[in-house]
Scaffold this active site. Structure first.
Site, PDB file in Angstrom:
ATOM      1  N   ASP A   1       0.798  -1.242   0.000  1.00 29.36           N
ATOM      2  CA  ASP A   1       0.000   0.000   0.000  1.00 29.36           C
ATOM      3  C   ASP A   1       0.830   1.293   0.000  1.00 29.36           C
ATOM      4  O   ASP A   1       0.564   2.213   0.789  1.00 29.36           O
ATOM      5  CB  ASP A   1      -0.975   0.000   1.200  1.00 29.36           C
ATOM      6  CG  ASP A   1      -1.995  -1.137   1.129  1.00 29.36           C
ATOM      7  OD1 ASP A   1      -1.895  -1.975   0.222  1.00 29.36           O
ATOM      8  OD2 ASP A   1      -2.881  -1.182   2.001  1.00 29.36           O
TER       9      ASP A   1
ATOM     10  N   LYS B   1      -7.162  -4.928  -3.062  1.00 31.67           N
ATOM     11  CA  LYS B   1      -7.966  -5.463  -1.960  1.00 31.67           C
ATOM     12  C   LYS B   1      -8.873  -4.378  -1.408  1.00 31.67           C
ATOM     13  O   LYS B   1      -8.574  -3.194  -1.567  1.00 31.67           O
ATOM     14  CB  LYS B   1      -7.044  -6.017  -0.868  1.00 31.67           C
ATOM     15  CG  LYS B   1      -6.137  -4.948  -0.315  1.00 31.67           C
ATOM     16  CD  LYS B   1      -5.151  -5.499   0.679  1.00 31.67           C
ATOM     17  CE  LYS B   1      -4.221  -4.409   1.138  1.00 31.67           C
ATOM     18  NZ  LYS B   1      -4.903  -3.261   1.757  1.00 31.67           N
TER      19      LYS B   1
ATOM     20  N   CYS C   1      -2.236  -2.992   7.484  1.00 33.25           N
ATOM     21  CA  CYS C   1      -2.135  -3.907   6.334  1.00 33.25           C
ATOM     22  C   CYS C   1      -0.880  -4.760   6.360  1.00 33.25           C
ATOM     23  O   CYS C   1      -0.915  -5.933   5.970  1.00 33.25           O
ATOM     24  CB  CYS C   1      -2.298  -3.134   5.036  1.00 33.25           C
ATOM     25  SG  CYS C   1      -4.020  -2.562   4.877  1.00 33.25           S
TER      26      CYS C   1
END
Ligand code: VGL
Ligand code: ZN
Length: 217
Positions: A17, A115, A160
């Protein structure tokens, strides 16, 4: 521990990310999130196999405080799969906030795993959505590719990266986290809780700086 970590053809680096919304000026800025970009580029150059993950929410996503009446970011709500922290709107599909940071330079990355695209389920982990049932398909991908060790770096360490590392471990992959190539959001002690959890599971936190010097044990 003696001997350095030699990276081989069965190892994969997850770059988690590294998106504009998680960097300063982004809508869910991770403090000093942008700082990890040069180190991650250098790390990735040592890996034949790299997976980039990308948080990728539709507008009106359940994890957005703005999707609920009278809720503010960082409050918690109960949803079908348990507690959900509410976030500012972030990483909306197709927006510049959802794009990778401009400085990220990993052209040899083999997979971009998106996601969080189901409107009613958040997904911190790259393996399972937050209902802990819906799979992203990543474990199957790694197995079919013969990849056995997972190394992680990116944002955010305590969300994450954490849940991806825990699920990698649970799925039977040997798991390592480059802690100095991560930054935390740190909600209610979540960074410290992450370190404790890694320690109790046997997920090793290692230093990318030391690894790059070839001294990592
Ligand atoms: C993340 C909160 C919400 C992350 C994503 O990438 O760590 N955190 N969505
Ligand atoms: Zn998100």
């Amino acid at each position: 521990m003696a001997g350095k970590l030699a990276i081989g053809s069965r190892d994969v680096l997850f770059v988690v990310d590294i998106q504009n919304d998680f960097c300063p000026d982004g809508s869910l800025a991770v403090p000093r999130g942008h700082e990890v970009v040069p180190l991650i580029n250098a790390l990735a150059a040592r890996f034949a196999h790299v997976v980039l993950t990308q948080d990728w929410h539709p507008r009106g996503h359940l994890s957005f405080a703005s999707s609920h009446t009278d809720k503010q970011p960082f409050q918690t709500i109960d949803v079908a799969y348990g507690k959900q922290i509410l976030w500012p709107d972030h990483c909306v599909q197709g927006t510049s906030g959802a794009a990778f940071h401009d400085g990220l330079n990993i052209t040899h990355a083999e997979l971009v795993l998106r996601k969080g695209h189901h409107r009613g389920v958040d997904s911190y982990s790259a393996f399972y959505e937050n209902d802990h049932k819906t799979r992203t398909g990543l474990a199957g991908y790694l197995r079919e590719r013969g990849l056995t060790r997972v190394f992680l770096a990116g944002l955010a360490f305590d969300f994450c990266v954490r849940y991806s590392a825990e699920d990698a471990h649970r799925e039977g992959f040997e798991t390592f986290v480059f802690e100095d190539a991560c930054r935390s959001i740190d909600v209610d002690g979540s960074a410290a809780a992450t370190r404790r959890q890694f320690e109790s599971l046997g997920i090793r936190c290692i230093s990318a700086g030391t690894f790059m010097e070839g001294k990592n044990s």
